[in-house]
Write an enzyme that holds these catalytic residues in place. Structure first.
Site, PDB file in Angstrom:
ATOM      1  N   ARG A 158       3.571   2.187   9.619  1.00 57.71           N
ATOM      2  CA  ARG A 158       2.387   2.096   8.779  1.00 57.71           C
ATOM      3  C   ARG A 158       3.232   3.461   7.766  1.00 57.71           C
ATOM      4  O   ARG A 158       2.659   3.065   7.022  1.00 57.71           O
ATOM      5  CB  ARG A 158       1.534   3.031   9.256  1.00 57.71           C
ATOM      6  N   ARG A 168       9.147   4.674 -27.091  1.00 57.45           N
ATOM      7  CA  ARG A 168       8.336   4.267 -27.831  1.00 57.45           C
ATOM      8  C   ARG A 168       6.901   4.739 -29.155  1.00 57.45           C
ATOM      9  O   ARG A 168       6.870   6.296 -28.162  1.00 57.45           O
ATOM     10  CB  ARG A 168       7.389   3.895 -27.443  1.00 57.45           C
ATOM     11  N   GLN A 189      -2.572  11.715 -26.103  1.00 59.15           N
ATOM     12  CA  GLN A 189      -3.134  12.315 -25.631  1.00 59.15           C
ATOM     13  C   GLN A 189      -4.081  12.016 -24.085  1.00 59.15           C
ATOM     14  O   GLN A 189      -3.127  12.208 -23.002  1.00 59.15           O
ATOM     15  CB  GLN A 189      -4.562  13.548 -25.834  1.00 59.15           C
ATOM     16  N   GLY A 242       2.332  -1.350 -22.956  1.00 59.01           N
ATOM     17  CA  GLY A 242       1.546  -1.511 -23.352  1.00 59.01           C
ATOM     18  C   GLY A 242       2.568  -3.617 -22.664  1.00 59.01           C
ATOM     19  O   GLY A 242       1.867  -3.640 -21.773  1.00 59.01           O
ATOM     20  N   GLY A 243       1.999  -4.568 -23.784  1.00 59.45           N
ATOM     21  CA  GLY A 243       2.405  -5.957 -23.729  1.00 59.45           C
ATOM     22  C   GLY A 243       3.366  -5.861 -23.393  1.00 59.45           C
ATOM     23  O   GLY A 243       4.098  -6.917 -22.604  1.00 59.45           O
ATOM     24  N   GLU A 254       1.809  -4.455   7.726  1.00 62.99           N
ATOM     25  CA  GLU A 254       0.808  -3.713   9.119  1.00 62.99           C
ATOM     26  C   GLU A 254      -0.548  -2.860   9.069  1.00 62.99           C
ATOM     27  O   GLU A 254      -1.235  -2.039   9.450  1.00 62.99           O
ATOM     28  CB  GLU A 254       1.578  -1.983   9.101  1.00 62.99           C
ATOM     29  N   GLY A 255      -1.324  -4.042   8.659  1.00 61.40           N
ATOM     30  CA  GLY A 255      -2.862  -4.127   8.775  1.00 61.40           C
ATOM     31  C   GLY A 255      -3.542  -3.796   7.532  1.00 61.40           C
ATOM     32  O   GLY A 255      -3.057  -2.622   6.649  1.00 61.40           O
TER      33      GLY A 255
HETATM   34  C1  LIG Z   1       4.232 -11.622   2.976  1.00 68.10           C
HETATM   35  C2  LIG Z   1       3.794 -11.339   3.611  1.00 68.10           C
HETATM   36  C3  LIG Z   1       4.172  -9.807   4.761  1.00 68.10           C
HETATM   37  C4  LIG Z   1       3.518  -9.454   5.655  1.00 68.10           C
HETATM   38  N1  LIG Z   1       4.761  -9.363   6.619  1.00 68.10           N
HETATM   39  C5  LIG Z   1       4.437  -8.261   7.451  1.00 68.10           C
HETATM   40  C6  LIG Z   1       5.147  -7.023   8.629  1.00 68.10           C
HETATM   41  O1  LIG Z   1       5.814  -6.820   8.310  1.00 68.10           O
HETATM   42  N2  LIG Z   1       4.691  -6.888   9.234  1.00 68.10           N
HETATM   43  C7  LIG Z   1       2.770  -6.779  10.164  1.00 68.10           C
HETATM   44  O2  LIG Z   1       2.542  -5.954  10.733  1.00 68.10           O
HETATM   45  N3  LIG Z   1       2.158  -7.829   9.268  1.00 68.10           N
HETATM   46  C8  LIG Z   1       2.668  -8.834   8.151  1.00 68.10           C
HETATM   47  N4  LIG Z   1       1.884  -9.070   7.535  1.00 68.10           N
HETATM   48  C9  LIG Z   1       0.982  -9.598   7.681  1.00 68.10           C
HETATM   49  C10 LIG Z   1      -0.449  -9.069   7.554  1.00 68.10           C
HETATM   50  O3  LIG Z   1      -1.060  -7.607   7.895  1.00 68.10           O
HETATM   51  C11 LIG Z   1      -2.257  -9.537   7.458  1.00 68.10           C
HETATM   52  O4  LIG Z   1      -2.135 -10.464   6.392  1.00 68.10           O
HETATM   53  C12 LIG Z   1      -2.933  -8.917   7.002  1.00 68.10           C
HETATM   54  O5  LIG Z   1      -3.176  -7.973   8.600  1.00 68.10           O
HETATM   55  C13 LIG Z   1      -4.679  -9.403   7.370  1.00 68.10           C
HETATM   56  O6  LIG Z   1      -4.166 -10.377   8.363  1.00 68.10           O
HETATM   57  P1  LIG Z   1      -4.469 -11.942   7.441  1.00 68.10           P
HETATM   58  O7  LIG Z   1      -3.748 -12.884   6.423  1.00 68.10           O
HETATM   59  O8  LIG Z   1      -4.715 -12.941   9.019  1.00 68.10           O
HETATM   60  O9  LIG Z   1      -5.955 -11.765   7.296  1.00 68.10           O
HETATM   61  P2  LIG Z   1      -7.517 -12.080   7.846  1.00 68.10           P
HETATM   62  O10 LIG Z   1      -7.486 -10.884   9.437  1.00 68.10           O
HETATM   63  O11 LIG Z   1      -8.351 -13.365   7.884  1.00 68.10           O
HETATM   64  O12 LIG Z   1      -8.399 -10.890   6.988  1.00 68.10           O
HETATM   65  C14 LIG Z   1      -8.951 -10.705   5.390  1.00 68.10           C
HETATM   66  C15 LIG Z   1      -9.855  -9.656   4.994  1.00 68.10           C
HETATM   67  O13 LIG Z   1     -10.538  -9.626   6.453  1.00 68.10           O
HETATM   68  C16 LIG Z   1     -11.209  -8.717   6.463  1.00 68.10           C
HETATM   69  N5  LIG Z   1     -10.845  -8.171   7.412  1.00 68.10           N
HETATM   70  C17 LIG Z   1     -10.492  -8.941   8.818  1.00 68.10           C
HETATM   71  N6  LIG Z   1     -11.023  -8.902  10.582  1.00 68.10           N
HETATM   72  C18 LIG Z   1     -11.310  -7.555  10.811  1.00 68.10           C
HETATM   73  C19 LIG Z   1     -12.372  -7.225  11.038  1.00 68.10           C
HETATM   74  N7  LIG Z   1     -12.411  -6.574  12.442  1.00 68.10           N
HETATM   75  N8  LIG Z   1     -12.937  -5.937  10.714  1.00 68.10           N
HETATM   76  C20 LIG Z   1     -12.702  -5.697   9.447  1.00 68.10           C
HETATM   77  N9  LIG Z   1     -12.469  -6.334   8.535  1.00 68.10           N
HETATM   78  C21 LIG Z   1     -11.505  -7.285   8.823  1.00 68.10           C
HETATM   79  C22 LIG Z   1      -9.135  -8.078   6.628  1.00 68.10           C
HETATM   80  O14 LIG Z   1      -9.683  -6.333   6.013  1.00 68.10           O
HETATM   81  C23 LIG Z   1      -8.692  -8.596   5.044  1.00 68.10           C
HETATM   82  O15 LIG Z   1      -9.601  -7.492   3.892  1.00 68.10           O
HETATM   83  C24 LIG Z   1       2.705 -10.177   6.420  1.00 68.10           C
HETATM   84  C25 LIG Z   1       1.613 -10.865   4.797  1.00 68.10           C
HETATM   85  C26 LIG Z   1       2.497 -11.841   4.114  1.00 68.10           C
HETATM   86  C27 LIG Z   1       1.380 -12.354   3.212  1.00 68.10           C
END
Ligand SMILES: Cc1cc2nc3c(=O)[nH]c(=O)nc-3n(C[C@H](O)[C@H](O)[C@H](O)COP(=O)(O)OP(=O)(O)OC[C@H]3O[C@@H](n4cnc5c(N)ncnc54)[C@H](O)[C@@H]3O)c2cc1C
Length: 217
Positions: free
Chosen positions: A72, A97, A108, A168-169, A192-193
């Site tokens: 994280r 620019r 400002q 800008g654009g 990482e969440g």
């Molecule tokens: C390109 C890419 C690379 C990634 N790389 C990594 C990586 O290197 N390491 C890694 O750990 N993860 C990685 N991720 C995964 C990432 O951690 C998850 O996409 C993320 O944790 C969200 O989980 P989810 O996609 O299943 O969405 P969901 O769990 O379906 O969540 C959707 C929404 O609901 C909210 N939500 C879901 N459950 C709860 C809950 N219990 N309480 C409150 N809010 C909730 C979430 O905050 C989010 O806003 C990657 C994702 C992508 C797209």
């Protein structure tokens, strides 16, 4: 990977990508960070030798927590790098620019954008230095790691927004890297969440009596 290994709990296990039963399905093309590879991993009766166990059986949760904690901080450091680059590009553009006889950097309203971007970069850098120093000293930093990750994603969001405004654009075109930084930064929301997880982690640490006073030591 982490696997349930009853009765000991979770265990961390190394699984080579060519193990029979492991399939990796590539994810659809992403909005940014196109250099990375991401896939959906499915494990179907995968067998590995005992030597693939990382650490001891049952200590997987400890591995996971430590790995996530420092990871994280890494995500926040990546937010910092992206934000610093966006600031550098915006600043150079604002000095070069000229509109109506003066560079943007002397307007400002544009100065406010630049100062706000610098404020985010400065604050994030110092949060990260604090977290990294504590980690290097052997401390666990669950609260600091979540706060760095949260502030980092908000800061890089604001900074890349403002870099687009300063440019800008032209910033919306692919002539400058700002549109890419803007897209790349949005992955920091997820890795990482997502934010909701970090609100939960941070509030839980505070409610459970995290040694906040010592945190500034
Ligand atoms: C390109 C890419 C690379 C990634 N790389 C990594 C990586 O290197 N390491 C890694 O750990 N993860 C990685 N991720 C995964 C990432 O951690 C998850 O996409 C993320 O944790 C969200 O989980 P989810 O996609 O299943 O969405 P969901 O769990 O379906 O969540 C959707 C929404 O609901 C909210 N939500 C879901 N459950 C709860 C809950 N219990 N309480 C409150 N809010 C909730 C979430 O905050 C989010 O806003 C990657 C994702 C992508 C797209």
């Amino acid at each position: 990977m982490l696997a349930r290994t009853p009765p000991s709990g979770l265990s961390a296990i190394l699984v080579e990508r060519d193990r029979p039963g492991l399939t990796i399905e590539p994810l659809p093309e992403t909005m940014g960070c196109k250099g990375g590879q991401h896939g959906l991993l499915t494990f179907d009766d995968v067998r590995v030798p005992a030597v693939n166990l990382i650490g001891s059986e049952g200590d997987g949760e400890e591995h996971l927590e430590r790995a996530l904690e420092i990871s994280r901080v890494f995500i926040a450091a990546s937010s910092l790098g992206t934000a610093q680059r966006a600031l550098d590009i915006a600043l150079a553009h604002a000095k070069a620019r000229v509109t109506f006889g003066k560079p943007l950097a002397e307007r400002q309203a544009v100065q406010r954008y630049l100062a706000e971007m610098a404020m985010d970069v400065y604050a994030l850098r110092h949060m990260l230095l604090d977290a990294a120093r504590k980690w290097d000293a052997g401390q666990r930093i669950p609260l600091e790691a979540s706060l760095c990750k949260l502030f980092g994603l908000e800061a890089v969001g604001r900074v890349t927004d403002r870099a687009l405004l300063v440019q800008g654009g032209i910033g919306y075109t692919r002539r400058t890297p700002v549109e890419r930084l803007y897209r790349d930064a949005r992955l920091n929301w997820l890795e990482e969440g997502p934010p909701t997880v970090h609100y939960l982690v941070a509030a839980r640490e505070l409610a459970h009596g995290y040694a906040w006073d010592d945190a500034f030591g």
